[in-house]
Design a protein around this motif. Structure first.
Motif, mmCIF file in Angstrom:
data_model
loop_
_atom_site.group_PDB
_atom_site.id
_atom_site.type_symbol
_atom_site.label_atom_id
_atom_site.label_comp_id
_atom_site.label_asym_id
_atom_site.label_seq_id
_atom_site.Cartn_x
_atom_site.Cartn_y
_atom_site.Cartn_z
ATOM 1 N N UNK A 1 -2.066 -7.059 9.194
ATOM 2 C CA UNK A 1 -1.433 -8.379 9.275
ATOM 3 C C UNK A 1 -0.428 -8.579 8.140
ATOM 4 N N UNK A 2 -0.793 -8.117 6.956
ATOM 5 C CA UNK A 2 0.102 -8.251 5.801
ATOM 6 C C UNK A 2 1.373 -7.436 6.001
ATOM 7 N N UNK A 3 1.228 -6.221 6.540
ATOM 8 C CA UNK A 3 2.390 -5.375 6.793
ATOM 9 C C UNK A 3 3.289 -5.978 7.866
ATOM 10 N N UNK B 1 -1.122 -4.027 -0.138
ATOM 11 C CA UNK B 1 0.069 -4.616 -0.775
ATOM 12 C C UNK B 1 1.326 -3.952 -0.217
ATOM 13 N N UNK B 2 2.252 -4.724 0.353
ATOM 14 C CA UNK B 2 3.496 -4.132 0.860
ATOM 15 C C UNK B 2 4.445 -3.801 -0.289
ATOM 16 N N UNK B 3 5.010 -2.616 -0.251
ATOM 17 C CA UNK B 3 5.855 -2.111 -1.332
ATOM 18 C C UNK B 3 7.142 -1.541 -0.744
ATOM 19 N N UNK C 1 6.612 -0.392 3.193
ATOM 20 C CA UNK C 1 7.164 -1.131 4.328
ATOM 21 C C UNK C 1 8.662 -0.940 4.476
ATOM 22 N N UNK C 2 9.289 -0.256 3.528
ATOM 23 C CA UNK C 2 10.723 -0.026 3.644
ATOM 24 C C UNK C 2 11.265 0.712 2.447
ATOM 25 N N UNK C 3 12.508 1.149 2.592
ATOM 26 C CA UNK C 3 13.222 1.880 1.546
ATOM 27 C C UNK C 3 14.358 0.998 1.044
ATOM 28 N N UNK C 4 14.405 0.798 -0.279
ATOM 29 C CA UNK C 4 15.358 -0.127 -0.880
ATOM 30 C C UNK C 4 16.679 0.524 -1.207
ATOM 31 N N UNK D 1 8.796 -8.625 -0.493
ATOM 32 C CA UNK D 1 7.587 -7.936 -0.955
ATOM 33 C C UNK D 1 7.290 -8.417 -2.378
ATOM 34 N N UNK D 2 6.037 -8.292 -2.821
ATOM 35 C CA UNK D 2 5.735 -8.672 -4.198
ATOM 36 C C UNK D 2 6.031 -7.581 -5.212
#
Length: 454
Positions: free
Chosen positions: A24-26, A72-74, A117-120, A165-166
């Motif tokens: 759910x968080x993702x 934790x999403x990162x 969750x992704x690449x910055x 994201x945090x």
């Protein structure tokens, strides 16, 4: 776009307690990223892979495992390997590159329950002070899309500032994960060189300077991520043991240097803001002396830049000779310059780098912490490499970067904390520097200073 209200610590606690799930968080993080596509902070997503990883975290929790970053999403910068993901360095040369394995830092985050969750976004080869690439275009400032968040970790910093994201992970070879956080109003930590293992990953053009750097909304999340990623590993010969915390901050010798002992311009809003910060900290009971490092003659960023140019030329000179148009024009110019430097020029830059490190070492025999501006100005228009003027002076394209590169050459830990904003609400930062290996002491001090600035 709905921002998350929880820190990484709170998310992990909620997921571990079953109040929500990693899946759910993702999903919520992916929805925020999709809603913020115009920001261009996140250049690659893989929802299927992310949700599978999140489901695996939920399964580990059901099996009784304890994870400090559960769910934790990162977001990870686009020059750090994440196994199975496209990682491009913002370069057309690597447009289709799939990382064969995780960098050690990413491996440790995943073992701790984090979900990528992704690449910055990054500038090409993380070698520019703004975040733009020919592959993905410009990353925009979360507070004003006409402005840049700086670079090269502009994507990770903007993602945290926008609440996608945090926690995000960048790199820092000259300030890349301190200046963008300062410009967007979050915290960015450059550890001591070797504190967090570096790689496996791409060959580095920065010759023993670049570090893995956590970015978050507050110091506590940065400290949590640091403890998870730090520590020696036999795969990295430079990985180093970091000292435990020193005593309370009131027992530390603290210096403030308004311009880091350099003849550089600073905008009034930043200079006055830092003086106000020092006054607040002094009123809170900290004893802060005014003291500048003493630099060797000729200590400038120009003196050490041949190392970056030569590094880029060594790695990508052959590709440049075949087709210069493959590269960002500014990176092409850096490679061209690198190809022209002589061995004596590069040796001179190495000597200058060592002299800067020795000057900082001498300074830290007399003080424990050094406070400086992180940046001399606030964010500037997206189309420019830097602001036209700083402090009333015409500014070169690198004048915005003056307070961070020397720290890398001395391999010291440093953190940027948000500490003020101009009349338009554009943030700037306070940089706190400590001697090499005193990362935990620095983070403890940063938590206490952050509390005073709240």
């Amino acid at each position: 776009m709905t921002k998350p209200t929880n820190s990484a610590r709170e998310i992990a606690a909620d997921v571990a307690a079953g109040r929500t799930s990693a899946v759910e968080t993702a999903k919520a993080a992916l929805a925020r990223i999709e809603a913020a596509r115009a920001l261009n902070a996140v250049v690659t997503v893989d929802p299927e892979r992310t949700l599978a990883d999140a489901a695996a975290v939920d399964a580990r929790l059901r099996a009784g495992e304890t994870m400090p970053l559960a769910g934790v999403p990162v977001i990870v910068k686009d020059n750090i390997w994440v196994g199975g993901w496209r990682i491009t360095q913002g370069s057309r040369l690597f447009a289709d590159f799939i990382a064969p394995r995780d960098a050690i830092a990413v491996e440790r985050l995943r073992n701790a329950g984090a979900v990528i969750v992704g690449i910055g976004a990054t500038s090409e080869f993380a070698s520019k002070g703004v975040t733009i690439s020919q592959l993905f275009g410009p990353t925009r400032h979360p507070l004003d899309p006409a402005l840049t968040p700086g670079g090269s970790s502009g994507g990770p910093a903007a993602a945290v500032a926008a609440g996608l994201v945090p926690l995000a992970i960048g790199t820092d070879a000259g300030g890349s994960s301190r200046r963008p956080p300062a410009h967007v109003g979050v915290a960015g930590f450059k550890p001591s060189y070797g504190a967090i293992p570096y790689g496996p990953g791409f060959a580095e053009p920065f010759f023993g300077l670049s570090v893995i750097a956590p970015i978050a909304a507050d110091v506590a999340d940065i400290a949590l991520a640091f403890e998870i990623m730090a520590g020696t590993d036999p795969r990295d010969p430079d990985a180093a043991v970091i000292a435990q915390e020193a005593e309370d901050i009131v027992d530390l010798r603290i210096a403030f240097s308004p311009r880091l002992g350099l003849d550089v311009a600073v905008d009034d809003v930043v200079a006055n803001g830092l003086v106000s910060v020092i006054s607040r900290l002094s009123a809170a009971g900290l004893s802060i002396m005014l003291r500048d490092p003493v630099w060797p003659t000729g200590a400038t960023e120009e003196a050490i830049m041949p190392l970056q140019h030569a590094g880029l030329a060594a790695l990508y000179g052959d590709a440049f000779r075949k087709d210069p148009t493959v590269f960002d024009p500014d990176i092409a110019r850096q490679i061209e310059r690198g190809l022209s430097w002589s061995g004596t020029d590069v040796a001179g830059a190495l000597i200058a780098s060592a002299a800067i490190a020795h000057a900082f070492a001498a300074f830290f025999t007399e003080v424990d912490l050094l406070l400086t501006p992180t940046v001399p100005c606030v964010a500037w228009p997206l189309t420019q490499a830097g602001p036209d003027t700083i402090g009333g002076r015409a500014a070169s394209p690198r004048a915005h970067a003056v307070f961070t590169p020397f720290v890398n050459h001395a391999r010291l830990p440093a953190i940027s904390l948000p500490c003020g904003a101009d009349a338009n609400g554009l943030p700037f930062g306070l940089q706190i520097i400590a001697r090499r290996g005193q990362d935990r002491t620095l983070l403890r001090a940063a938590r206490q200073i952050e509390a005073q600035l709240a």
